[in-house]
Each structure stands twice: as C-alpha cells, then as structure tokens.
Design an enzyme around this catalytic site. Sequence first.
Site, mmCIF file in Angstrom:
data_model
loop_
_atom_site.group_PDB
_atom_site.id
_atom_site.type_symbol
_atom_site.label_atom_id
_atom_site.label_comp_id
_atom_site.label_asym_id
_atom_site.label_seq_id
_atom_site.Cartn_x
_atom_site.Cartn_y
_atom_site.Cartn_z
ATOM 1 N N ILE A 19 -4.560 -3.292 -5.484
ATOM 2 C CA ILE A 19 -5.865 -3.937 -6.253
ATOM 3 C C ILE A 19 -5.527 -2.417 -6.873
ATOM 4 O O ILE A 19 -6.782 -2.391 -7.609
ATOM 5 C CB ILE A 19 -7.025 -4.423 -5.293
ATOM 6 C CG1 ILE A 19 -7.507 -3.583 -4.586
ATOM 7 C CG2 ILE A 19 -6.322 -5.777 -4.895
ATOM 8 C CD1 ILE A 19 -8.130 -3.967 -3.666
ATOM 9 N N THR A 41 -0.118 4.994 -1.518
ATOM 10 C CA THR A 41 -0.515 6.570 -1.290
ATOM 11 C C THR A 41 0.090 7.344 -1.482
ATOM 12 O O THR A 41 -0.596 8.969 -1.885
ATOM 13 C CB THR A 41 -0.031 5.837 0.925
ATOM 14 O OG1 THR A 41 0.909 5.887 0.698
ATOM 15 C CG2 THR A 41 -1.195 5.355 1.185
ATOM 16 N N GLN A 93 0.298 -6.483 -3.962
ATOM 17 C CA GLN A 93 -0.110 -6.668 -3.240
ATOM 18 C C GLN A 93 -1.787 -5.740 -3.356
ATOM 19 O O GLN A 93 -2.765 -5.453 -3.291
ATOM 20 C CB GLN A 93 -0.135 -6.580 -1.600
ATOM 21 C CG GLN A 93 0.729 -7.486 -0.902
ATOM 22 C CD GLN A 93 1.009 -6.945 0.754
ATOM 23 O OE1 GLN A 93 1.593 -5.692 0.714
ATOM 24 N NE2 GLN A 93 -0.392 -7.620 1.363
ATOM 25 N N HIS A 111 -3.522 -10.001 -5.583
ATOM 26 C CA HIS A 111 -4.643 -10.554 -5.201
ATOM 27 C C HIS A 111 -5.880 -9.607 -5.993
ATOM 28 O O HIS A 111 -6.518 -9.750 -4.971
ATOM 29 C CB HIS A 111 -4.678 -9.092 -3.633
ATOM 30 C CG HIS A 111 -3.961 -9.011 -2.201
ATOM 31 N ND1 HIS A 111 -3.581 -8.258 -1.518
ATOM 32 C CD2 HIS A 111 -3.480 -10.480 -1.947
ATOM 33 C CE1 HIS A 111 -2.545 -9.364 -0.368
ATOM 34 N NE2 HIS A 111 -2.804 -10.352 -1.157
ATOM 35 N N ALA A 166 0.730 -1.357 0.021
ATOM 36 C CA ALA A 166 -0.200 0.178 -0.282
ATOM 37 C C ALA A 166 0.529 1.246 0.414
ATOM 38 O O ALA A 166 1.086 2.199 -0.563
ATOM 39 C CB ALA A 166 -1.522 -0.363 1.322
ATOM 40 N N HIS A 213 -25.862 -7.639 -13.215
ATOM 41 C CA HIS A 213 -25.673 -7.878 -15.428
ATOM 42 C C HIS A 213 -26.535 -7.400 -15.788
ATOM 43 O O HIS A 213 -27.213 -8.611 -15.845
ATOM 44 C CB HIS A 213 -24.835 -9.714 -15.229
ATOM 45 C CG HIS A 213 -24.067 -9.275 -16.614
ATOM 46 N ND1 HIS A 213 -23.718 -10.467 -17.015
ATOM 47 C CD2 HIS A 213 -23.429 -8.310 -16.986
ATOM 48 C CE1 HIS A 213 -22.341 -9.856 -18.541
ATOM 49 N NE2 HIS A 213 -22.605 -9.350 -18.339
HETATM 50 ZN ZN LIG Z 1 -24.042 -12.565 -16.694
#
Ligand SMILES: [Zn+2]
Length: 232
Positions: free
Chosen positions: A102, A29, A100, A118, A25, A144
Amino acid sequence: MKTMTIKESIALMRQAENITFLTGAGVSTPSGIPDYRSLQGVYQGMTAPEYLLSHTALIQEPAKFYEFVQLLYHPDAKPNVIHQKMAAFEKRKPTRIVTQNIDGLHSKAGSQQLVEFHGSLYHCHCRKCRLPVSWQDYLISDVHENCGGQIRLEVVLYEEGFQEAVIENALQAVASADLIVIVGTTFQVHPFCDLINGKTQQKVLAINQTPLGHPLIDYFYQGAAEELFKQV
Ligand SMILES: [Zn+2]
C-alpha cells in the site's frame, strides 16, 4: 518445484513474452518500509494490529485507528532496484504488476499497468461527503476541513470486502501472462494467494527469502530479490 539460480530466473523473465509480477512486502523492505508482518515491523510490541486496522476500529475508535495508521506512512521512501527494473520491463514487453503493498512505490517507479490490490495509503477520501482528500491533509488531521467528516485511507481494512473491479483486474493480469513472478511474499494472505488458482498454461516463478508452500509454483529462487533484480 524446481530450484533456480539467479541466472536461470533472469533467463525465464527474458524469454517470457508477457509477464505479471505479484509483489509483497519483501519488495519494499529495501526501501526502508518495515514488513508489517515481521516481528521487526511496526506491529512489534503492539497488541492486535488486525484490530487497529479494522473497520470496527475506524468507526468505534477513530483516534486509536488514526494514530496507528500514521505509522504506516513513509512518504520519503524511494523505489528500489526491484521497483525500477519491473517498471523497465514494462517499456520492453507487456508487463503487469499486482501488489499487496500500500506504499505506492511501484507507482512512484513509473509502473502504469498496476493493480494495488489492497489499496494505497496515498489515496484518501472523506467518509461523509465522499470527496477525495490529499494524503498530506489526512496526515495533518483525520477530520475533513470542509464538512467535519472523517477522512479515511483507501486501503482494504480487516472486515472489509474487496472491490469487484480490483479482483477482476488482478485476475485479468494473471490470465494474460505467460510467466507469473511472485516476489517478496510468502503468498499466504487470502484472497491474494488465490489469484493463481485458475492458472492454465502459465509458468510460475517465486523469488523469496523463505520457501513458499503454494502448490502451483513451478520455479523457486531463494534469496534477496534485490540481489537478483540488480542483475536483470
Ligand atoms: Zn467531507
């Protein structure tokens, strides 16, 4: 463990023939991404973030889960000098990154040899029909349009296992390096912090604001990673 200056740390990285960065992280930052483990982060004042980001919450309280996950997106964030310099290393010598994070910022900076350990906020799919869905669509609704199924982000949630292939790629990145550089993480989250346990001849340099307790670290620079990478 030897304490390093900025100059000594940079010299180690210059001399290395094959570098693998393990990032956390603290690398993001400076780009305005809150450190979700720190008290100043998005978890502040919220109860049980581990629950909100769990597989149970995804299934049993999808509305709560979705509301929380939306807070994690910072699509306008830009890579900072750390991401940029790491991407530049890759142009000069074999360089890999296992992150790590995302937030997708290493990818935005142009790094190709990248393992998003991750997962990524910017990869989503429908749980029902399994088709990929854009993150932009996910931020509009977690239902969806095509099939009415629940959309999820491709991030490893609490209670979920890691994909074999991801762990393999990460271990491969560690095994192939002669220098491993841990940046912006206290290196305490399993299994990420176990990645170097099988290391052999590789040297390990850690760059972080606070000391790391891991026994396999050879060199340590204490301070802001962005200050160091500005000088790379
Ligand atoms: Zn779907």
